[in-house]
Design an enzyme around this catalytic site. Structure first.
Site, PDB file in Angstrom:
ATOM      1  N   HIS A 149      -0.861  -1.419  -0.253  1.00 43.58           N
ATOM      2  CA  HIS A 149      -1.614  -0.549   0.444  1.00 43.58           C
ATOM      3  C   HIS A 149      -0.960   0.806   0.986  1.00 43.58           C
ATOM      4  O   HIS A 149      -1.318   1.611   1.451  1.00 43.58           O
ATOM      5  CB  HIS A 149      -1.644  -1.207   2.336  1.00 43.58           C
ATOM      6  CG  HIS A 149      -2.998  -2.089   2.046  1.00 43.58           C
ATOM      7  ND1 HIS A 149      -4.299  -2.070   2.505  1.00 43.58           N
ATOM      8  CD2 HIS A 149      -3.016  -3.571   1.948  1.00 43.58           C
ATOM      9  CE1 HIS A 149      -5.043  -2.990   2.360  1.00 43.58           C
ATOM     10  NE2 HIS A 149      -4.177  -4.179   1.969  1.00 43.58           N
ATOM     11  N   ASP A 188       0.855   9.135   1.703  1.00 40.28           N
ATOM     12  CA  ASP A 188       0.001   8.260   2.139  1.00 40.28           C
ATOM     13  C   ASP A 188      -0.671   7.531   1.098  1.00 40.28           C
ATOM     14  O   ASP A 188      -1.182   7.994   0.106  1.00 40.28           O
ATOM     15  CB  ASP A 188      -1.103   8.689   3.228  1.00 40.28           C
ATOM     16  CG  ASP A 188      -1.032   7.886   4.349  1.00 40.28           C
ATOM     17  OD1 ASP A 188      -0.704   6.678   4.395  1.00 40.28           O
ATOM     18  OD2 ASP A 188      -1.522   8.407   5.619  1.00 40.28           O
TER      19      ASP A 188
END
Length: 472
Positions: free
Chosen positions: A157, A367
């Site tokens: 993730h 991110d």
């Protein structure tokens, strides 16, 4: 139909359907587990004096979960140490904040082996196992050592770091080698996958090979890789937006910003989110646009996280100081340029806040994906939508090119984007919204979930593994 076993550091099957972004992901995985009659396995979040090696089986909102308590030393070395002081900063290109402590690595290996020992007896011959995130990278290796032959997939993730940074990690080869015990490895973006492939193909100690269709060969094994961009639960989020509580929140925020344009940022307190850089960019905007002072304010919602890690205590202090400085410099008797809040909000509340905001600021320094960007778009009024300002270094930027993409390290670029967003004509805002909303719908979290599971299931002949055969 075979069961799906979801393995994650912290079991987060939702008890509250109004939970925020993490809750939306939890609900999507919960739905998958219900579809496949599955099991969610992971840390309970609790500590015990002595590790028992036993799992507590519970039912949460119709999902069966298996919870494992850890010793305090495990939490300190595995979770607070290697996961959050070593891998997290390294994977976000912050080598300057990365702690290379031998005890952290030992705790990470020990705790993952303990997880595997507890999970292995719960696995049935036809189960499919889906391991999540950087906390659990060695899980497939440890399960294989116990004789588990089932299909095992892994999804990261976070970003994957550039090879030149990854090799600063002691025993980096061993970490990557453990990933070749998976059958499928998934990343959010092509960039993260390409960085992983570059390490495997270019690191001399690995001597790996790039195979067709994104397969990789190294360490005498072959693994399939792929890009699986995560999304939000679109219908669930729209339902939250249109709920009575969501509408009341919108009305409240719209009333508080009746004479001013509201901008919003919603980020967990973390150095990867670019919060200091965002406030500096906003400060630059106020400096450059005296005529717009008093006409706009920033609502920055920043829940505290990992407060027992020194780095996070430091950034909290710096943000408090910076927000105070901007307000002290520019505030007037009836206007405060920054409303800085350290608390969490329900998903329906967030939807109402997003809908009332003329500008959404999503400007991380790096991110994996960033679902706030997609939530902000989904919350908008199609007839009068706001504008998304998005960091080019967020994984979402690969899909959401119609946002105003910025370099968050440049305060002038952030300031210019804020001005453009606030002054953008309605027709341009609507055009951008329509294109972005199509992306949000096309990458719904259920699409991500089903795509990964179906790809893993389609791997017909998992590689030969050492150890006793537990499943064909």
């Amino acid at each position: 139909m075979s069961r799906l076993i979801v393995v994650s550091n912290r079991v987060s099957a939702p008890k509250d359907p109004s939970a925020g972004s993490a809750g939306g992901l939890a609900m999507a995985l919960s739905a998958a587990l219900k579809t496949y009659d599955g099991l969610w396995f992971g840390w309970s979040g609790e500590t015990v004096e002595t590790f028992t090696g036993e799992a507590k089986i519970e039912d949460r909102a119709g999902v069966t979960v298996a919870l494992v308590d850890l010793e305090a030393q495990d939490v300190d070395e595995y979770y607070n140490g290697y996961a959050n002081k070593t891998l997290w900063p390294l994977f976000h290109h912050r080598v300057d904040l990365t702690a290379y402590e031998r005890t952290y690595g030992e705790g990470y290996e020990r705790t993952n082996a303990r997880f595997a020992e507890v999970l292995a007896p719960l696995i049935q011959p036809d189960d499919i196992i889906w391991v999540h995130d950087y906390h659990m990278i060695p899980m497939a290796r440890d399960l294989r050592r116990l004789g588990i032959r089932n299909r095992i997939g892994f999804f990261l993730h976070t970003p994957w770091p550039a090879r030149q940074l990854l090799v600063t990690l002691p025993h980096h080869r061993r970490l990557v080698e453990s990933m070749f015990d998976y059958d499928l490895i998934g990343f959010h973006t092509r960039e993260w996958l390409d960085l992983f492939r570059d390490y495997v193909a270019s690191e001399p100690s690995v001597d790996g090979k790039l195979l067709p269709n994104d397969a990789l060969e190294a360490f005498g094994k072959t693994v399939q890789t792929g890009v699986f961009p995560i999304g939000i639960d679109v219908e669930g989020f729209l339902e939250a937006r249109n709920s009575a509580f969501g509408r009341r929140t919108y009305d409240r925020m719209a009333a508080s910003s009746a004479f001013r344009s509201m901008m919003v940022g919603v980020d967990r307190l973390d150095y990867s989110k670019g919060l200091e850089e965002r406030l500096l960019g906003y400060e630059q905007f106020l400096h450059d646009n005296a005529d717009m002072r008093g006409q706009v304010f920033l609502l920055q919602v920043t829940p505290i996280s990992r407060d027992d890690v020194d780095t996070y205590q430091d950034i909290r202090g710096r943000l408090d100081s910076l927000a105070g400085r901007v307000n002290g410099e520019y505030a007037d008797m009836d206007w405060q340029p920054i409303r800085y809040i350290n608390r969490t909000y329900r998903r329906d509340q967030l939807a109402g806040i997003y809908r009332a905001a003329r500008v959404g600021l999503v400007t991380p320094l790096r991110d994996g994906m960033n679902l706030v960007a997609k939530e902000y778009v989904a919350a908008q009024n199609p007839d009068d939508p706001g504008v998304l300002v998005l960091s080019r270094f967020a994984g979402a930027a690969e899909q959401m090119g119609e946002a105003l993409l910025v370099n968050p390290f440049s305060r002038e670029e952030v300031a210019d984007a804020i001005k453009r967003a606030l002054t953008m004509p309605l027709e341009e805002r609507k055009r951008k919204y329509q294109a972005l909303m199509q992306v949000v719908r096309d990458t719904d979290v259920s699409v991500w979930r089903d795509d990964f599971v179906s790809t893993l299931r389609a791997i017909e002949n998992p590689s030969d593994r050492d150890g006793d055969i537990r499943a064909a």
